[in-house]
Design an enzyme around this catalytic site. Structure first.
Site, PDB file in Angstrom:
ATOM      1  N   SER A 153      -1.923  -3.745  -7.297  1.00  0.00           N
ATOM      2  CA  SER A 153      -1.560  -4.957  -7.015  1.00  0.00           C
ATOM      3  C   SER A 153      -2.496  -5.670  -8.371  1.00  0.00           C
ATOM      4  O   SER A 153      -3.306  -5.090  -8.939  1.00  0.00           O
ATOM      5  CB  SER A 153      -2.461  -5.290  -5.946  1.00  0.00           C
ATOM      6  OG  SER A 153      -2.613  -6.811  -5.893  1.00  0.00           O
ATOM      7  N   TYR A 166      -9.694  -6.046   0.627  1.00  0.00           N
ATOM      8  CA  TYR A 166      -8.076  -5.770  -0.016  1.00  0.00           C
ATOM      9  C   TYR A 166      -8.366  -5.409  -1.513  1.00  0.00           C
ATOM     10  O   TYR A 166      -7.981  -4.580  -2.218  1.00  0.00           O
ATOM     11  CB  TYR A 166      -7.408  -6.731   0.154  1.00  0.00           C
ATOM     12  CG  TYR A 166      -5.908  -6.585  -0.423  1.00  0.00           C
ATOM     13  CD1 TYR A 166      -4.977  -5.661   0.274  1.00  0.00           C
ATOM     14  CD2 TYR A 166      -5.423  -7.206  -1.838  1.00  0.00           C
ATOM     15  CE1 TYR A 166      -3.718  -5.594  -0.216  1.00  0.00           C
ATOM     16  CE2 TYR A 166      -4.375  -6.818  -2.097  1.00  0.00           C
ATOM     17  CZ  TYR A 166      -3.242  -6.168  -1.533  1.00  0.00           C
ATOM     18  OH  TYR A 166      -2.137  -5.953  -2.073  1.00  0.00           O
TER      19      TYR A 166
HETATM   20  P1  NAD Z   1       4.945  -5.385   3.995  1.00  0.00           P
HETATM   21  O1  NAD Z   1       3.917  -5.626   4.909  1.00  0.00           O
HETATM   22  O2  NAD Z   1       5.955  -5.677   3.900  1.00  0.00           O
HETATM   23  O3  NAD Z   1       4.939  -3.490   3.832  1.00  0.00           O
HETATM   24  C1  NAD Z   1       3.907  -2.786   4.068  1.00  0.00           C
HETATM   25  C2  NAD Z   1       4.267  -1.408   4.504  1.00  0.00           C
HETATM   26  O4  NAD Z   1       3.101  -0.551   4.893  1.00  0.00           O
HETATM   27  C3  NAD Z   1       5.019  -1.764   6.086  1.00  0.00           C
HETATM   28  O5  NAD Z   1       6.161  -0.796   6.060  1.00  0.00           O
HETATM   29  C4  NAD Z   1       3.626  -1.076   6.991  1.00  0.00           C
HETATM   30  O6  NAD Z   1       4.365  -0.629   8.222  1.00  0.00           O
HETATM   31  C5  NAD Z   1       3.198  -0.060   6.297  1.00  0.00           C
HETATM   32  N1  NAD Z   1       2.033   0.630   6.631  1.00  0.00           N
HETATM   33  C6  NAD Z   1       0.821  -0.181   7.052  1.00  0.00           C
HETATM   34  N2  NAD Z   1      -0.110   0.646   7.495  1.00  0.00           N
HETATM   35  C7  NAD Z   1       0.517   1.960   7.232  1.00  0.00           C
HETATM   36  C8  NAD Z   1       0.028   3.177   7.675  1.00  0.00           C
HETATM   37  N3  NAD Z   1      -1.168   3.305   8.180  1.00  0.00           N
HETATM   38  N4  NAD Z   1       0.873   4.315   7.597  1.00  0.00           N
HETATM   39  C9  NAD Z   1       2.127   4.354   7.063  1.00  0.00           C
HETATM   40  N5  NAD Z   1       2.671   2.755   6.702  1.00  0.00           N
HETATM   41  C10 NAD Z   1       1.962   1.869   6.893  1.00  0.00           C
HETATM   42  O7  NAD Z   1       4.027  -5.517   2.420  1.00  0.00           O
HETATM   43  P2  NAD Z   1       4.565  -5.252   0.968  1.00  0.00           P
HETATM   44  O8  NAD Z   1       4.222  -6.445   0.315  1.00  0.00           O
HETATM   45  O9  NAD Z   1       5.694  -4.615   0.918  1.00  0.00           O
HETATM   46  O10 NAD Z   1       3.317  -4.261   0.215  1.00  0.00           O
HETATM   47  C11 NAD Z   1       3.583  -3.042   0.033  1.00  0.00           C
HETATM   48  C12 NAD Z   1       2.555  -2.620  -0.823  1.00  0.00           C
HETATM   49  O11 NAD Z   1       2.771  -3.643  -2.101  1.00  0.00           O
HETATM   50  C13 NAD Z   1       1.233  -2.621  -0.458  1.00  0.00           C
HETATM   51  O12 NAD Z   1       0.299  -1.623  -1.000  1.00  0.00           O
HETATM   52  C14 NAD Z   1       0.496  -4.045  -0.772  1.00  0.00           C
HETATM   53  O13 NAD Z   1      -0.799  -3.930  -1.147  1.00  0.00           O
HETATM   54  C15 NAD Z   1       1.488  -3.911  -2.348  1.00  0.00           C
HETATM   55  N6  NAD Z   1       1.364  -5.263  -2.875  1.00  0.00           N
HETATM   56  C16 NAD Z   1       2.208  -6.221  -2.403  1.00  0.00           C
HETATM   57  C17 NAD Z   1       2.195  -7.576  -3.012  1.00  0.00           C
HETATM   58  C18 NAD Z   1       3.100  -8.742  -2.508  1.00  0.00           C
HETATM   59  O14 NAD Z   1       3.055  -9.764  -3.123  1.00  0.00           O
HETATM   60  N7  NAD Z   1       3.908  -8.284  -1.454  1.00  0.00           N
HETATM   61  C19 NAD Z   1       1.469  -7.715  -4.063  1.00  0.00           C
HETATM   62  C20 NAD Z   1       0.541  -6.706  -4.629  1.00  0.00           C
HETATM   63  C21 NAD Z   1       0.509  -5.664  -4.119  1.00  0.00           C
END
Ligand code: NAD
Length: 268
Positions: A153, A166
């Site tokens: 991130s 986080y």
């Molecule tokens: P999201 O909530 O749509 O997806 C997260 C996924 O992780 C979901 O499928 C959830 O069920 C799964 N998950 C959570 N706990 C889990 C566990 N213990 N075991 C297995 N799966 C688990 O969010 P996203 O935005 O798609 O996030 C995905 C990644 O991208 C994360 O690591 C997040 O930190 C990172 N990220 C997202 C953003 C953003 O703006 N959306 C920005 C920076 C980083």
């Protein structure tokens, strides 16, 4: 992205039934990889992702596992080796937030985020590396013995008030990735990160779901748009492919310029 870029490769994406993980699993399938769709809750959505990937003529199945649980991660990877023969690409994507001001943050909120976002990536990387080392390089598949892509991130380097759990987890992912990259490069294993900025997914809905919230968010994004999950998925496919074979231990920020300190564009 060329359709056969990852032909014959076997990929696993954690947290692949939502947001970035879902888009990434689909993009890897479109690029020719067989894909394991990990999820922890939401079997129906995972099944839909599998069906979409199978539509590309590659293999896919869904596997329920909590990435923060040692035994569940090791069963997940050994099942993949049984079903697909090996693993070439591990995308450690699963993540979550449990936000609170520091004085309100419970140990449970701190621990949950560290367990999933940091320990989960360690466990997934460790199990994949064991298989990469066992198999070694297969030149007709890839120049590398295996690729690990950590989902980081911008908060790997940007402090984030109200989100100390986080931001600490993603800061940790930065050093996890670099240390593994250093340790494993001599074995021809490439470890890198993709670090998204603000991407439109359920994790950050509050930041973009109303016009006011989106306008506020856009002040942080010089490129003038909120990212889509495909922006990240395409970066992961490139990072996993031999096009980027010489990229080792790098964090690729995919953030529309969010890490350019946009506040300094007009001040400072
Ligand atoms: P999201 O909530 O749509 O997806 C997260 C996924 O992780 C979901 O499928 C959830 O069920 C799964 N998950 C959570 N706990 C889990 C566990 N213990 N075991 C297995 N799966 C688990 O969010 P996203 O935005 O798609 O996030 C995905 C990644 O991208 C994360 O690591 C997040 O930190 C990172 N990220 C997202 C953003 C953003 O703006 N959306 C920005 C920076 C980083």
């Amino acid at each position: 992205m060329p359709a056969h870029l990852l032909k014959g490769q076997k990929a696993l994406v954690t947290g692949a039934n939502s947001g970035i993980g879902k888009a990434t699993a689909i993009a890897l399938g479109r690029a020719g990889a067989d894909v394991v769709v990990n999820y922890v809750v939401g079997a129906d959505e995972a099944a839909k992702v599998v069906a979409e990937i199978e539509g590309f003529g590659v293999r896919s199945y869904a596997h329920e596992a909590d990435v923060s649980k040692d035994d569940q991660v090791s069963v997940m990877v050994s099942r993949m080796v049984d079903e697909f023969g090996t693993i070439d690409i591990m995308v450690a994507n699963a993540g979550l937030q449990r936000d609170a001001a520091v004085t309100e943050m419970t140990l449970a909120q701190w621990q949950k985020v560290i367990d999933v976002n940091l320990t989960g990536q360690f466990l997934c990387a460790r199990e994949a590396v064991k298989e990469f080392l066992r198999r070694g390089v297969v030149p007709e598949v890839s120049r590398a013995a295996g690729k690990i892509i950590c989902m980081s991130s911008v908060h790997q380097i940007v402090p984030w008030s109200g989100h100390v759990n986080y931001a600490s987890s993603k800061g940790g992912v930065g050093m996890l990735m670099q240390t593994l990259a250093q340790e494993l490069a001599p074995k021809k294993i490439r470890v890198n990160s993709v670090a998204p900025g603000a991407i439109r997914t359920p994790i950050n809905k509050d930041a973009w779901e109303t016009p006011d919230a989106e306008a506020d968010l856009l002040k942080l994004i010089p490129y003038g748009r909120v990212g889509d999950p495909d922006d990240i998925a395409n970066a992961v496919v490139a990072m996993a492919s031999d096009l980027l074979d010489y990229v080792v231990g790098a964090t690729l920020y995919v953030d529309g310029g969010m890490t350019l300190f946009p506040g300094f564009a007009t001040g400072g």
